[in-house]
Design a protein around this motif. Sequence first.
Motif, PDB file in Angstrom:
ATOM      1  N   PRO A 277       0.635  -1.214   0.102  1.00  0.00           N
ATOM      2  CA  PRO A 277       0.085  -0.046   0.060  1.00  0.00           C
ATOM      3  C   PRO A 277       0.835   1.199  -0.099  1.00  0.00           C
ATOM      4  CG  PRO A 277      -0.903  -1.422   1.671  1.00  0.00           C
ATOM      5  CD  PRO A 277       0.277  -2.309   0.990  1.00  0.00           C
ATOM      6  N   LEU A 278       1.830   1.258   0.755  1.00  0.00           N
ATOM      7  CA  LEU A 278       2.729   2.456   0.731  1.00  0.00           C
ATOM      8  C   LEU A 278       3.151   3.004  -0.495  1.00  0.00           C
ATOM      9  CD1 LEU A 278       5.039   3.710   3.514  1.00  0.00           C
ATOM     10  CD2 LEU A 278       6.089   3.335   1.198  1.00  0.00           C
ATOM     11  N   ILE A 279       3.715   1.804  -1.559  1.00  0.00           N
ATOM     12  CA  ILE A 279       4.354   2.104  -2.768  1.00  0.00           C
ATOM     13  C   ILE A 279       3.050   2.737  -3.645  1.00  0.00           C
ATOM     14  CG2 ILE A 279       5.145   1.174  -4.789  1.00  0.00           C
ATOM     15  CD1 ILE A 279       7.257   1.026  -2.228  1.00  0.00           C
ATOM     16  N   LEU A 380       9.735  14.785  -6.874  1.00  0.00           N
ATOM     17  CA  LEU A 380       8.685  14.066  -6.142  1.00  0.00           C
ATOM     18  C   LEU A 380       9.314  14.033  -4.621  1.00  0.00           C
ATOM     19  CD1 LEU A 380       6.555  11.934  -6.138  1.00  0.00           C
ATOM     20  CD2 LEU A 380       8.075  10.119  -7.029  1.00  0.00           C
ATOM     21  N   ASP A 381      10.505  13.810  -4.205  1.00  0.00           N
ATOM     22  CA  ASP A 381      10.828  13.617  -3.065  1.00  0.00           C
ATOM     23  C   ASP A 381      10.303  15.137  -2.143  1.00  0.00           C
ATOM     24  OD1 ASP A 381      12.312  12.422  -1.168  1.00  0.00           O
ATOM     25  OD2 ASP A 381      13.694  14.068  -0.975  1.00  0.00           O
ATOM     26  N   ASP A 382      10.492  16.494  -2.841  1.00  0.00           N
ATOM     27  CA  ASP A 382      10.113  17.334  -2.355  1.00  0.00           C
ATOM     28  C   ASP A 382       8.575  17.570  -1.795  1.00  0.00           C
ATOM     29  OD1 ASP A 382      12.788  18.592  -2.520  1.00  0.00           O
ATOM     30  OD2 ASP A 382      12.294  19.839  -3.971  1.00  0.00           O
ATOM     31  N   THR A 383       7.920  16.920  -2.650  1.00  0.00           N
ATOM     32  CA  THR A 383       6.284  16.583  -2.518  1.00  0.00           C
ATOM     33  C   THR A 383       6.079  15.933  -1.508  1.00  0.00           C
ATOM     34  OG1 THR A 383       5.976  17.279  -4.978  1.00  0.00           O
ATOM     35  CG2 THR A 383       4.347  15.915  -3.545  1.00  0.00           C
ATOM     36  N   TRP A 384       6.846  14.705  -1.476  1.00  0.00           N
ATOM     37  CA  TRP A 384       6.677  13.832  -0.239  1.00  0.00           C
ATOM     38  C   TRP A 384       7.082  14.617   0.833  1.00  0.00           C
ATOM     39  CZ3 TRP A 384       9.711   9.310  -2.907  1.00  0.00           C
ATOM     40  CH2 TRP A 384       9.119   8.702  -3.694  1.00  0.00           C
ATOM     41  N   THR A 398       7.642  -0.042   6.914  1.00  0.00           N
ATOM     42  CA  THR A 398       9.256   0.206   6.774  1.00  0.00           C
ATOM     43  C   THR A 398       9.998  -0.524   5.476  1.00  0.00           C
ATOM     44  OG1 THR A 398       9.171   0.344   9.099  1.00  0.00           O
ATOM     45  CG2 THR A 398      11.065  -0.195   8.092  1.00  0.00           C
ATOM     46  N   LEU A 399       9.565  -1.637   5.419  1.00  0.00           N
ATOM     47  CA  LEU A 399      10.010  -2.441   4.253  1.00  0.00           C
ATOM     48  C   LEU A 399       9.742  -1.928   2.934  1.00  0.00           C
ATOM     49  CD1 LEU A 399      11.306  -5.228   3.472  1.00  0.00           C
ATOM     50  CD2 LEU A 399       9.232  -5.916   3.016  1.00  0.00           C
ATOM     51  N   ALA A 400       8.541  -1.506   3.018  1.00  0.00           N
ATOM     52  CA  ALA A 400       8.125  -1.108   1.361  1.00  0.00           C
ATOM     53  C   ALA A 400       9.064   0.392   1.257  1.00  0.00           C
ATOM     54  CB  ALA A 400       6.670  -0.485   1.448  1.00  0.00           C
ATOM     55  N   TRP A 401       9.213   1.233   2.418  1.00  0.00           N
ATOM     56  CA  TRP A 401       9.816   2.682   2.234  1.00  0.00           C
ATOM     57  C   TRP A 401      11.211   2.378   1.920  1.00  0.00           C
ATOM     58  CZ3 TRP A 401       9.296   7.392   0.606  1.00  0.00           C
ATOM     59  CH2 TRP A 401      10.271   8.301   1.367  1.00  0.00           C
ATOM     60  N   ASN A 402      11.946   1.403   2.551  1.00  0.00           N
ATOM     61  CA  ASN A 402      13.340   1.196   2.333  1.00  0.00           C
ATOM     62  C   ASN A 402      13.463   0.834   0.723  1.00  0.00           C
ATOM     63  OD1 ASN A 402      14.264   1.817   4.898  1.00  0.00           O
ATOM     64  ND2 ASN A 402      14.160  -0.259   5.804  1.00  0.00           N
ATOM     65  N   HIS A 403      12.767  -0.092   0.298  1.00  0.00           N
ATOM     66  CA  HIS A 403      12.817  -0.573  -0.980  1.00  0.00           C
ATOM     67  C   HIS A 403      12.446   0.507  -2.059  1.00  0.00           C
ATOM     68  CE1 HIS A 403      13.528  -4.950  -0.766  1.00  0.00           C
ATOM     69  NE2 HIS A 403      12.729  -4.691   0.081  1.00  0.00           N
ATOM     70  N   LEU A 404      11.499   1.412  -1.770  1.00  0.00           N
ATOM     71  CA  LEU A 404      11.411   2.501  -2.596  1.00  0.00           C
ATOM     72  C   LEU A 404      12.322   3.291  -2.407  1.00  0.00           C
ATOM     73  CD1 LEU A 404       9.439   4.284  -4.374  1.00  0.00           C
ATOM     74  CD2 LEU A 404       8.507   5.288  -2.294  1.00  0.00           C
ATOM     75  N   LYS A 405      13.163   3.702  -1.503  1.00  0.00           N
ATOM     76  CA  LYS A 405      14.272   4.576  -1.637  1.00  0.00           C
ATOM     77  C   LYS A 405      15.601   3.946  -2.263  1.00  0.00           C
ATOM     78  CE  LYS A 405      14.603   5.120   3.144  1.00  0.00           C
ATOM     79  NZ  LYS A 405      14.835   5.472   4.261  1.00  0.00           N
ATOM     80  N   GLU A 406      15.490   2.772  -2.317  1.00  0.00           N
ATOM     81  CA  GLU A 406      16.448   1.940  -2.954  1.00  0.00           C
ATOM     82  C   GLU A 406      16.041   2.095  -4.522  1.00  0.00           C
ATOM     83  OE1 GLU A 406      16.492  -2.117  -2.137  1.00  0.00           O
ATOM     84  OE2 GLU A 406      17.409  -1.811   0.165  1.00  0.00           O
ATOM     85  N   THR A 430       7.346   2.182 -11.491  1.00  0.00           N
ATOM     86  CA  THR A 430       6.489   0.975 -11.417  1.00  0.00           C
ATOM     87  C   THR A 430       7.179  -0.456 -11.849  1.00  0.00           C
ATOM     88  OG1 THR A 430       5.307   1.543 -13.366  1.00  0.00           O
ATOM     89  CG2 THR A 430       4.255   2.397 -11.250  1.00  0.00           C
ATOM     90  N   ASN A 431       7.822  -0.518 -12.961  1.00  0.00           N
ATOM     91  CA  ASN A 431       8.204  -1.542 -13.556  1.00  0.00           C
ATOM     92  C   ASN A 431       9.161  -1.977 -12.605  1.00  0.00           C
ATOM     93  OD1 ASN A 431      10.249  -3.148 -15.542  1.00  0.00           O
ATOM     94  ND2 ASN A 431       8.218  -2.713 -16.570  1.00  0.00           N
ATOM     95  N   MET A 432      10.093  -1.298 -12.049  1.00  0.00           N
ATOM     96  CA  MET A 432      11.100  -1.946 -11.235  1.00  0.00           C
ATOM     97  C   MET A 432      10.331  -2.219 -10.093  1.00  0.00           C
ATOM     98  SD  MET A 432      14.012  -1.117 -12.517  1.00  0.00           S
ATOM     99  CE  MET A 432      15.253  -1.376 -11.155  1.00  0.00           C
TER     100      MET A 432
END
Length: 887
Positions: A277-279, A380-384, A398-406, A430-432
């Motif tokens: 959901p976080l992604i 996008l980072d500034d908007t977040w 936490t898992l989702a956020w770490n992967h998104l940052k990667e 989205t593809n990654m």
Amino acid sequence: MIPARDDHFYITSTGRLARRLRRQFVNSRIDEGRRCWKPLRAMDLNSWLKELWRDSWPDKTEAPEIILLKLWEELAESNPPPSPLENDLGLVRLLDENFKTMIRNKIDPSSGSPSTPLVEWRRKICASFTRTLRSRNYFHPSELPLKVCREIEANRIVLPDTITLAGFDSPAPVEADLFSLLEKRCTIEYLKDQREKATDMEAIALPSPEQEVIYLAHRLVEDARSLPLDRIGVIVPDLDAYEASIERSLRDVMGENEPADHQWFNITLGGTIYDLPLIKAAMLPLLFILAGETKDLFLSLILSPYYGYWKGKRQDISRADLIWREASIGSGLSALLSLVNRKNRGTKEKIFHGNPRTLLPLFGIKSTSKKSADDWIKALDDTWSHLSFPVISGEEDTLAWNHLKEIMADLGRHLSSVRMDAHEFLSWITNMASHKKTKVGASEDAGIQIMGMVESRGLDFDKVYVLDMNDRSLPQPVRPLPLLDGTERHSVQGATAEMQYEFAEKAFQNLMLTAKDITFLRAEEENSKPLTPSPFWIGDERRESLNIWRTPTPAWLRADWLRLAHEESKKAVTINHHEPDSPIDPETIPPVLSMGKIETALACPYRFFVSTILGMEKLEEREAATSPMERGNRLHRVLASFTEKMRGGNINLEKERARAMDLLFESADEALSDCAGDPLWEVERRRWFDEPGLLISWLDEELRHRQSGWICIEEEMDFKDLKNENWPFSLKGRIDRIDHHESEGILCIDYKTGNTPPSADVISRLKAPQLPVYLLALREATIPAMEKYCKEKRILSAAYMQLKSAEDIKTSWILGTDPLLDEWTEVIAKIGRILKSGHMSADPFPVSKVDKKDQICEDCPFLTLCERGLYSDLPNAEKDGDEGTPY
């Protein structure tokens, strides 16, 4: 148990098997009473190859995934694929998977005998790919076994003295070559499985995949009473299809809150990052600008719990949403907020403090603008950051956020200067994310183990369940390989039905070694389509079915939602037996009923009571600006305006079609005047007029209708005060259109933008009152404007005109004979007597001639208030064998 020796080096087909061997080895040493021991060396093949390559001090490295995909994209852009293929990330993924498959099967991707244009294009682009990759000191990960083989042949790699291979029943050709080379350089042993085959087996067929999972959860809870959880295994050939429903059901019966350091179950297959959901919430700002700043996506953004900026503002957002709904405004951030500011001063400031475009940097960028990946990442980072994203609530977030940052870091590292628009940037993310598997941390030696066929290799349990034993899953379908020709395809594992069968046969033999006690499950049908048993189905099946609503098992009563519903239904039954309903005061029945209300009363007196007497409405569903109802209303306005203009201008459609077309366009413009420029309504307008447009096809039908002698004399005609001495109320309504024919009489037309009721519902089943009531209004002369046409006895007819699409325009006629209208008069009188009695019970179609009456209950918005929905049997549905699904 698989024997393991500390003087051997074990190479396994899966990481799970390697970990199982290591744990098994440790446990055996503990059982022997040892205090220390030499660790068992066991690794999966891919990890071992990576280690060997790293230790050889190579001059080339494996290319990161994002480098591979970007290179494929660049090459496909300079060498466009044959039509109708388009250069997108889907094609890029296909090229990469194709290249990997061919390398593993020892097929040269860049050469071969003359073939189709698509195959020749693939060969050309693969040749360029290989050259470019080498020039950048990279190689494709699938080439790693080939690279290691060359290093072994050059004596630049030191090998263990003895290697034991485990779980390699069907090695790929490059793996088979590697093993042959190893046999020449060291001692190779193939681990022999000493487990016994299953002796206790049962085969159970269930009605559907949903029932399959319900039954599985029931059995697992029962088994957990006598077996350690980690000694129970569940094997699913197509785990992707079953993972979500299995996890949901086990959470229901075992509970969400697990004790500390304990797990109820472990599903080996993780979901994709993009499913978290976080992604999905993180992508909302990008989706919002790409979709043209639509209201629905804006609501999704500001109502998302992952954006802390809007915490505590839900009531203000709900007020704004009501304003947008009433105005039917569908898009445009400025338009949305300006409307709120005009209608309810201050609400905008409560939702946004200051200028929204200053607060949301991303929204100031046009979606078509070409910017570097670094620029998009920063916006996008500034908007977040400005919107306080993300609000994290657990390990999964936490898992989702770490992967998104990667993923964002990889994009910045490898594509920093690549220019792209918003759509391309979102596609990369989205593809990654969609191809990256992950799961919340779980132990493989605790809890019930749920896995696929490959992961089950070499494992053993006390009890195993095997799901989906149908021929769609075992054997698996033939692999689709669109970029390979016939000769190449026959050299690839799994590319023919024979190969898939052979692979399934070996997998099934391994499966039979996982436990002495195995239960095979399969669904008999899915979505009303029969399913064929797998060729490996053991036969002598028995059929089972669990109706957890009527007779919940002790296991399913552990589910809070089912237990509470079951307890309340039993209370309702008790109250019903001792406290019969009192009649409703007849005076509460409205003296005038609309067509919608009389139709509701005919369908079910209780639904009439709840909606009309109590005034309750079903929960409004969120709909797009162009909802089916809104589209239907506007189309009705177009047709009414057009026929009125044609009659007022005395236009002959057959001779003046061009002028009629102008009037049709004019009528459409008027009907859409308040939403001009809205992209969604522009699409709807094109659906009306672009070939083959809905209104163009309707005009052709209208021409044929008029050529047969019919003329339109009225539209949007109201009638009221339609009475009968046996009715306790009068009826009112509006007729879409009335036509006249010199010899055929009067015709009432009702436009339907959805499905039309079958004629039997009007003539024999007596469940669709609309057209008969229109004809009664004409016969009883309750429409003043029609008096001049009804002075003498005329033929009365009515018709539904279906306007779903340009290809689906049809007219269904009903002749208004006196016997039919008299029968309908009595039907309305009968329902009137039921309402007048005050006993408005849940009795579907009490005066109509309907066979499967209870089917209407399935979609009733008041089912949870009704005794039938809470505890009553539905005999007709049950008789037809349709118990429905439990979800």
